[in-house]
Design a protein around this motif. Structure first.
Motif: not given
Length: 531
Positions: A171-178, A318-331, A340-346
């Motif tokens: 998230v912090g790298s906007n998807g560039s670090v996976n 949308s449950v489907t959108d969360l399941l299709n996320s590229d992030l390791p954890l849907p939460m 948003g990015q800053k609030g989520m990272l905090a």
């Protein structure tokens, strides 16, 4: 407490007894000393000499048991299970239903811990409640099941902590670090190593930092609940959908069966509360503190976890959108969508801290189980694992054995079903060890238990029957894969882990252990007055 009354009979021989008498004469200033002496007297009656410093207070014991379950971090780690198995219904009722049954197990365990407050815990309970002919075997089975669950729970907690870190980097790298499985495994090993260092500290330090654990845990949980409810988008789901909308994403044709698989999340979260029993020898007033810690921690985790799941259900558009996320954890994706990015990272940074301290608390718990089992010579190399560090007065060798074994289990992180395999193995191992002494309590041990501060009275029988029946059901459930027709990579490897230990323990018992393992070994003189 029986230990106090027994000691008072020998007041002319023991300085400890005099302190207990002085409690009523000199007021509160003697209360801590007298309780500790009474604890040691009761421990001696159970067959063990005191080797730990009793640094955990009631509050710190409750904090320790609560911290191991790490509400917000555990819900975040296992959010994928209700998403797959029921969607909104899986979140809300897939959490609530199992928790109600777990309370019966916690109540039964609290009664046992109050009666027999020793670090040996569950396998000690089994030995004392089983028929004499089968006491050693019951103790052997319970001990190995508990050790298996404890170690895999350490691994699963720290593995999800590593996943949280990789999620934050993404998230912090906007998807560039996976980061893939390899780097995640490396992070897991680093977390385990730091936990080994922390958990090698003295009991006083471990007791004090548990207050910090609770503050972080509660703060992050409340912040997550409020954030999801207040900051969720205007198009969030209706109250009706939040509680009743069902979605089956498992691949199983039967919706009822699919929904049951959502139970994995709360069952994994509600593990480790037996820790209050395992640190009993480090707790003042253990016969009272242990049952309170078990009941309060489970009730608090159940309540807060349910509120968090309800908040997440409302915020999930949308449950489907969360399941299709590229992030390791849907939460992580849900928090990103809502904050948003800053609030989520905090917020996510505090959740990572919560999971990290949860893993540290669980490592302490697991090391005490290993130490106690080794003290009774039940583990290979027991003479090493039962040694106490002279400086910290803690079982440092046992700590590093747990860390090493957890690292080996972490190899499962390279499979597609790493979390479900590790979570399944930990739940199966721990709940087998929970159910065994409870089963013996309602069968052969009906008249053997000497009640402690907390007793279920005549309710022990119906509560125990419900508890054991639930464990049998949940173990069978967790042996199944999350989806129909799984490939080798998507297999549920919990059965592999559990069966590997079961086969090893069985062969060891048949070949040699049945000849020399007699269950808990008394290492004190029978006369309590000699403490």
């Amino acid at each position: 407490m029986s230990a106090v009354s027994d000691v008072s009979k020998h007041s002319d021989k023991s300085g400890a007894d005099i302190v207990i008498r002085e409690k009523s004469q000199h007021g509160d200033s003697e209360s801590i000393v007298s309780v500790r002496h009474a604890d040691d007297a009761l421990l001696a009656q159970l067959g063990y000499k005191s080797q730990f410093r009793r640094e955990f207070s009631l509050l710190e014991t409750v904090a320790f048991a609560f911290s191991i379950m790490g509400v917000v971090a555990s819900v975040s780690s296992t959010f994928i299970f209700p998403l797959w198995s029921g969607g909104h219904v899986g979140m809300v009722f897939g959490w609530l239903i199992p928790c109600l049954f777990v309370m019966t197990i916690a109540a039964s365990m609290a009664e046992l811990a109050s009666s027999m407050p020793t670090s040996a815990g569950l396998y000690y309970f089994s030995a004392k409640l089983a028929p004499p002919k089968y006491a050693a075997l019951a103790s052997w089975i319970t001990g190995w099941a508990n050790v298996t669950g404890q170690v895999t729970l350490v691994c699963s907690i720290d593995f999800t902590c590593a996943q949280m870190i990789t999620t934050a980097l993404n998230v912090g790298s906007n998807g560039s670090v996976n980061l893939g499985n390899g780097p995640t495994f490396g992070i897991l090993l680093a977390i385990l190593f730091t936990h080994g260092i922390i958990c090698s500290a003295g009991t006083a330090i471990l007791a004090r930092i548990n207050i910090f654990y609770v503050i972080v845990n509660l703060g992050a949980t409340i912040a997550a609940i409020v954030s999801l409810l207040v900051c969720s988008p205007p198009n969030r789901v209706s109250t009706k959908d939040a509680f009743t909308k069902f979605e089956n994403n498992t691949g199983w044709a039967n919706n009822g069966w699919a929904f049951l698989l959502a139970f994995t999340a709360p069952m994994w979260t509600l593990t480790g509360y037996d820790s209050a029993a395992h640190i009993a020898e480090e707790t003042s007033g253990a016969a009272r503190a242990a049952p309170i810690a078990i009941l309060v921690s489970v009730a608090a985790t159940t309540s807060l976890g349910w509120l968090l799941e309800i908040a997440a259900s409302f915020a999930t558009v949308s449950v489907t959108d969360l399941l299709n996320s590229d992030l390791p954890l849907p939460m992580g994706q849900l928090f990103l969508d809502v904050l948003g990015q800053k609030g989520m990272l905090a917020l996510w940074s505090f959740i990572i801290i919560t999971q990290y301290v949860t893993g540290a608390a669980q490592t302490v718990d697991a090391s005490r189980v290993v130490f106690a089992f080794a003290r009774d010579n039940a583990l290979p190399g027991s003479r090493w694992w039962k040694q106490m560090n002279h400086y910290t007065q803690t079982p440092v060798n046992a700590v590093w054995l747990v860390v090493t074994c957890a690292g080996i289990c972490g190899v499962l992180g390279f499979s597609e079903t790493a979390l479900s395999s590790l979570a399944g193995a930990s739940v199966i191992g721990l709940y087998t060890s929970y159910a065994t002494p409870i089963f013996l309590r309602i069968t052969s041990g009906r008249n053997k238990l000497v009640p402690g501060h907390f007793s279920l009275g005549t309710w022990y029988l119906p509560i125990g029957i419900i508890a054991v029946s639930w464990v049998v059901f949940i173990i069978i459930l967790l042996l199944f894969p999350g989806g129909a027709n799984p490939s080798a990579a998507a297999m549920n490897y919990a059965v592999v882990l559990v069966m590997a230990v079961f086969i090893f323990a069985s062969i060891s018992w048949i070949i040699s252990a049945r000849k020399w393992f007699s269950g808990p070994i008394c290492n004190v003189e029978k006369d309590v007055a000699e403490i």
